[in-house]
Design an enzyme around this catalytic site. Structure first.
Site, mmCIF file in Angstrom:
data_model
loop_
_atom_site.group_PDB
_atom_site.id
_atom_site.type_symbol
_atom_site.label_atom_id
_atom_site.label_comp_id
_atom_site.label_asym_id
_atom_site.label_seq_id
_atom_site.Cartn_x
_atom_site.Cartn_y
_atom_site.Cartn_z
ATOM 1 N N PRO A 258 -11.326 -15.405 -24.538
ATOM 2 C CA PRO A 258 -11.015 -14.316 -23.815
ATOM 3 C C PRO A 258 -10.853 -15.009 -22.613
ATOM 4 O O PRO A 258 -11.939 -15.465 -21.802
ATOM 5 C CB PRO A 258 -12.238 -13.345 -23.648
ATOM 6 C CG PRO A 258 -12.709 -13.305 -24.925
ATOM 7 C CD PRO A 258 -12.565 -14.713 -25.581
ATOM 8 N N GLU A 259 -9.702 -15.236 -22.010
ATOM 9 C CA GLU A 259 -9.586 -15.389 -20.624
ATOM 10 C C GLU A 259 -9.789 -14.203 -19.681
ATOM 11 O O GLU A 259 -10.002 -13.275 -20.146
ATOM 12 C CB GLU A 259 -8.397 -16.251 -20.247
ATOM 13 C CG GLU A 259 -8.048 -17.403 -21.328
ATOM 14 C CD GLU A 259 -6.771 -18.301 -21.038
ATOM 15 O OE1 GLU A 259 -6.538 -18.412 -19.806
ATOM 16 O OE2 GLU A 259 -6.311 -18.828 -22.029
ATOM 17 N N LYS B 212 -14.200 -14.672 -15.661
ATOM 18 C CA LYS B 212 -14.362 -14.488 -17.054
ATOM 19 C C LYS B 212 -15.688 -13.551 -17.518
ATOM 20 O O LYS B 212 -16.149 -13.571 -18.630
ATOM 21 C CB LYS B 212 -14.208 -15.592 -18.099
ATOM 22 C CG LYS B 212 -13.095 -16.360 -17.710
ATOM 23 C CD LYS B 212 -13.117 -17.646 -18.538
ATOM 24 C CE LYS B 212 -11.792 -18.775 -18.347
ATOM 25 N NZ LYS B 212 -11.912 -20.165 -18.785
ATOM 26 N N ARG C 2 -9.137 -30.235 -22.092
ATOM 27 C CA ARG C 2 -8.469 -29.454 -23.120
ATOM 28 C C ARG C 2 -7.282 -29.885 -23.457
ATOM 29 O O ARG C 2 -6.577 -30.578 -22.502
ATOM 30 C CB ARG C 2 -8.364 -27.830 -22.322
ATOM 31 C CG ARG C 2 -9.660 -27.420 -21.892
ATOM 32 C CD ARG C 2 -10.771 -27.257 -22.808
ATOM 33 N NE ARG C 2 -10.672 -26.572 -23.941
ATOM 34 C CZ ARG C 2 -10.551 -24.997 -23.636
ATOM 35 N NH1 ARG C 2 -10.830 -24.424 -22.723
ATOM 36 N NH2 ARG C 2 -10.260 -24.372 -24.759
#
Length: 258
Positions: A2-3, A59, A248
């Site tokens: 979930p962003e 978040k 990432r």
DNA sequence: ATGCCTGTTCTACC
DNA sequence: CGGTAGAACAGGCA
């Protein structure tokens, strides 16, 4: 996780318990608490309090009570929310299949409904009265001035955007999508951007968050199909470049993104 | 079997 | 100090 967009969906679903009184909280797996809070302490802080609001910053989902305590929930990669058996996001791309109610990590019963946080990997965490000063401004409302100060560091542009203390809410997909739309290379030194580029990026981030929110999530970007396929730039057809930036996997168009 | 994944946090190192 | 890289956390899936 979930962003920001997925957490916002969780927040909206959880908000049905606003006005309800917390009758019980359970933490079936104490490891989910990390070292941030003790189960008994959490229970004592929340029990018998009324939920006055459910908010979000970046978040982090915030359950605010009239007892002065706020519960912070971080969902990490595979955390999900189920409210009265209903899931706001039935299928999380890298999470378990929708409808899977195994791995409950936190259950909050209220007179207005029950909120369950499910997280098989336990990478998420709970926080009592989280320190929000550690979070940057929310990406959904990011101003040019806020972005400019967030970029005051000697790091690659994308690493700065992913740093929740600089800008709160962007994850890997939203960051790549925004940079691709703004035609900025993720590896550019954050300090290098001129005012024009900063304006463009701030505007693009806000617009991207809004549009992908309407479409249904962080995975609905124009770059997503090409990302999954390790394919070509949807605009110009140049094969996307792949590298690790900010820890990432990062994809970008080496021709258009400068 | 191997490695990857919408994330965070810790250590080691420069 | 500011920064990077890698591991750890841990489960499911290709």
């Amino acid at each position: 996780m979930p962003e920001l967009l997925e957490v916002e969906a969780y927040r909206r679903a959880t908000a049905v318990v606003v006005g309800g009184v917390i009758t019980a909280v359970q933490c079936p797996d104490p490891r989910f608490l990390r070292r941030t809070v003790d189960a008994a302490e959490l229970s004592a802080a929340l029990a018998d309090a009324a939920v006055v609001a459910v908010e979000r910053r970046g978040k982090v989902m915030l359950v605010c009570t009239d007892a002065g305590h706020t519960l912070g929930v971080r969902f990490a990669m595979t955390g999900r929310v189920i409210v009265d058996g209903h899931e706001p996001i039935p299928e999380l791309k890298y999470g378990p299949r929708g409808g899977d109610t195994a791995s409950p990590r936190f259950i909050m019963s209220t007179t207005a409904g029950t909120v369950t946080v499910v997280d098989p990997r336990r990478l998420g965490s709970l926080h009592l009265d989280p320190d929000l000063t550690q979070l940057g401004p929310d990406a959904s409302t990011l101003s040019v001035a806020e972005l400019r100060s967030a970029l005051e560091c000697r790091r690659p542009l994308k690493a700065a955007l992913l740093d929740q203390g600089r800008v709160a809410g962007l994850g890997n997909l939203l960051a790549d999508e925004s940079l691709w739309r703004a035609r900025l290379a993720p590896g550019r030194p954050a300090l290098d951007l001129d005012m024009d580029e900063e304006r463009r990026l701030a505007r693009t981030i806000v617009a991207t968050v809004a549009q992908l929110g309407r479409r249904g999530g962080s995975h609905t970007g124009d770059l997503q199909a090409a990302r999954d396929a390790r394919g070509a730039c949807p605009r110009c057809g140049t094969p996307l470049q792949v590298a690790r930036i900010g820890g990432r996997t990062t994809l970008w168009c080496p021709v258009e993104q400068r």
